[in-house]
Write a protein that holds these residues in place. Structure first.
Motif, PDB file in Angstrom:
ATOM      1  N   GLU A 161       0.581  -1.471  -0.106  1.00 27.72           N
ATOM      2  CA  GLU A 161      -0.495   0.214   0.382  1.00 27.72           C
ATOM      3  C   GLU A 161       0.969   1.234   0.172  1.00 27.72           C
ATOM      4  O   GLU A 161       0.414   2.224  -0.255  1.00 27.72           O
ATOM      5  CB  GLU A 161      -1.206   0.092   1.323  1.00 27.72           C
ATOM      6  N   SER A 162       2.016   1.126   0.379  1.00 24.15           N
ATOM      7  CA  SER A 162       2.806   2.463   0.063  1.00 24.15           C
ATOM      8  C   SER A 162       3.980   1.656  -0.187  1.00 24.15           C
ATOM      9  O   SER A 162       4.551   0.316   0.045  1.00 24.15           O
ATOM     10  CB  SER A 162       2.848   2.998   1.981  1.00 24.15           C
ATOM     11  N   ARG A 188       4.511  -0.653  -7.809  1.00 26.56           N
ATOM     12  CA  ARG A 188       3.793  -0.082  -7.633  1.00 26.56           C
ATOM     13  C   ARG A 188       2.648   0.498  -8.655  1.00 26.56           C
ATOM     14  O   ARG A 188       1.606  -0.033  -8.893  1.00 26.56           O
ATOM     15  CB  ARG A 188       4.330   1.654  -6.905  1.00 26.56           C
TER      16      ARG A 188
END
Ligand code: FES
Ligand code: FES
Length: 197
Positions: A161-162, A188
């Motif tokens: 998520e990051s 990503r």
């Protein structure tokens, strides 16, 4: 004098004599020579990338050696063979495992996915494979199959998520070429496509 006599006591003789001496207080000394090549082979059924394989394998054969040396699937790489680099990462029932630390026999009845099984039936690359190419997420490529397999699971686990999460949950996959920034970039990008698919 024979060649064997000229060479003196062999390692086999020494091991046999040592084993016999150690056992003396417990039991009569055995005249059996020590077998240095002892192996216990048996049938193993593996399901890899949707296909079933049957082989006679030593019980000590790792999943990595089974894939590479007995099934001809060389995508998973042997880097350290000690669980330290992640080059051998494959999926077992969708979870990433280190094939060098997993016995082939232990995954009977489970679904193994290797890098060879990621592309679609018509040859379309998995979004993660495509993203690695587009982001230039490799240099020599040796770690790449393990990176991609691990990255697929990382996204599916919800651990991408990051950028920080990607770095943390991909930390078991080492890259000697230090392509890390582009690997993060690829994951990503693939995360968005995998969600959309
Ligand atoms: S080869 Fe399995 S972790 Fe390095
Ligand atoms: S691309 Fe060379 S080890 Fe990762």
């Amino acid at each position: 004098m024979s060649d064997a006599a000229a060479r003196g006591p062999s390692r086999r003789f020494f091991l046999g004599a040592t084993a016999g001496a150690a056992a003396a207080p417990m039991a009569p000394v055995s005249a059996q020579p020590v077998r240095e090549d002892a192996s216990i082979a048996g049938p193993v059924a593996l399901t890899v990338n949707g296909r079933e394989y049957h082989r006679q394998l030593d019980v000590r054969t790792t999943l990595l050696d089974a894939l590479r040396e007995h099934l001809g699937l060389t995508g998973a790489k042997k880097g350290c063979d000690h669980g330290q680099c992640g080059a051998c990462t494959v999926l077992v029932d969708g979870r990433r495992v280190l094939a060098c630390l997993t016995l082939a026999r232990a995954v009977e009845g489970r679904e193994v996915t290797t890098i060879e099984g990621l592309a679609g039936p018509n040859g379309d690359l998995h979004p993660m494979q495509a993203a690695f190419i587009e982001a230039d997420g490799f240099q020599c490529g040796y770690c790449t199959p393990g990176q991609i397999i691990s990255a697929v699971a990382c996204v599916q686990e919800g651990h991408a998520e990051s950028d920080d999460a990607i770095r943390e949950y991909m930390s078991g996959n080492l890259c000697r070429c230090a392509a890390y920034p582009r690997i993060v970039e690829a994951i990503r990008a693939a995360r968005q496509r995998m969600r959309a698919a």
